[in-house]
Design an enzyme around this catalytic site. Structure first.
Site, PDB file in Angstrom:
ATOM      1  N   TYR A 172      -2.146  -0.731  11.230  1.00  0.00           N
ATOM      2  CA  TYR A 172      -2.219  -1.061   9.802  1.00  0.00           C
ATOM      3  C   TYR A 172      -0.933  -0.656   9.096  1.00  0.00           C
ATOM      4  CZ  TYR A 172      -3.368  -0.837   4.870  1.00  0.00           C
ATOM      5  OH  TYR A 172      -3.338  -0.984   3.507  1.00  0.00           O
TER       6      TYR A 172
ATOM      7  N   SER B 237       0.871  -1.181   0.000  1.00  0.00           N
ATOM      8  CA  SER B 237       0.000   0.000   0.000  1.00  0.00           C
ATOM      9  C   SER B 237       0.903   1.225   0.000  1.00  0.00           C
ATOM     10  CB  SER B 237      -0.881  -0.003   1.257  1.00  0.00           C
ATOM     11  OG  SER B 237      -1.503   1.251   1.458  1.00  0.00           O
TER      12      SER B 237
END
Length: 276
Positions: A149, A136
């Site tokens: 995260y 990501s």
């Protein structure tokens, strides 16, 4: 029955979003696609399209071992592994139970690493293969209410970089995909977790700002689609010499570029303004 002429790929997290779109894109190109996920009932269309559907939980070693064994038994090899399974667990670090933090790492990091361990012996025996890890832009930047995260995605980046050097002598490529803002159900799950854990209390304002920003992704012209990310993955698995990283869509490339150029103090200021 083994098909020696068609590339064989295993894709995790294939019941929705990026994994689902990638499975369809590769089956359309004639690949042998094994689509794996916990929710097999959501993959009926993939099965009807010609994909082989596997029930697999990346936190369950037995299910991963069984899936890899099945593919190797049926096809004799796995040419490409797309480690796509993952989710976003949000909330202030103080508010997130440590059990949930461990689960975030189990799914996003340890599941990815274990499945990679399982496919590598076959790839090494062939002297070729490709591991594609879905990271990501969150593996390059950071934001409040997302510490756990982001920690997992930073870990995926570091793991992938080391693995790329380990496996190069064996003819195996390691590629990182860095999606930016994407219109998928991932956004809703992340928003819900942020509100559930930090919607009240000392971090409520930052949680509300994050939720608002993520809601805007669903309608932003700068956000990408699962199909767009799938096209990037197809490129990464089909080119002869893949890059080590692909950021997608264009907005993700801008984000990664800013992180490369800006010192921490400026990056902190920009990200803090988004969180208020």
């Amino acid at each position: 029955m083994s098909d020696k002429t068609r590339p064989v790929v295993l894709i995790t997290g294939a019941s929705s979003g990026i994994g689902y779109a990638t499975a369809l894109a590769l089956i359309a190109r004639g690949w042998v696609v094994y689509a794996a996920a916990r929710r097999v009932d959501r993959m009926a269309h993939l099965a009807a399209s010609g994909c082989e559907v596997l029930e697999m939980d990346v936190t369950d070693d037995a299910s991963m071992q069984a899936g890899v064994d099945r593919i190797v038994h049926q096809q004799g090899r796995i040419d490409v592994l797309v480690n796509n399974a993952g989710y976003g667990s949000y909330g202030a670090l103080e508010d997130v139970p440590i059990e949930e933090a461990r689960r975030q790492f189990e799914v996003n990091v340890f599941g990815l690493a274990r499945l990679t361990q399982l496919v590598l012996p076959t790839m090494r025996a062939l002297g070729r293969g490709r591991i594609v890890n879905i990271s990501s832009v969150g593996g390059r930047i950071y934001e409040p209410i997302g510490s756990w995260y982001h920690a997992t995605k930073f870990a995926v980046e570091g793991l992938s970089d080391s693995l790329r050097l380990e496996l190069a002598p064996h003819g195996i490529d390691v590629v990182i995909i860095q999606p930016g803002p994407i219109r998928t159900e991932w956004n809703a799950i992340s928003r819900e977790s942020a509100l559930e854990r930090s919607g009240d209390g000392p971090y409520a304002a930052q949680a509300a700002a994050l939720v608002s920003n993520y809601e805007n992704v669903d309608s932003s012209p700068l956000a990408g689609t699962a199909e767009g990310v799938a096209r990037t993955i197809v490129k990464a698995v089909t080119v002869r010499y893949p890059r080590s990283r692909y950021a997608t869509p264009a907005s993700a490339k801008v984000i990664v570029g800013l992180r490369r150029l800006l010192p921490d103090v400026l990056m902190d200021g920009m990200l803090s303004r988004l969180a208020t």
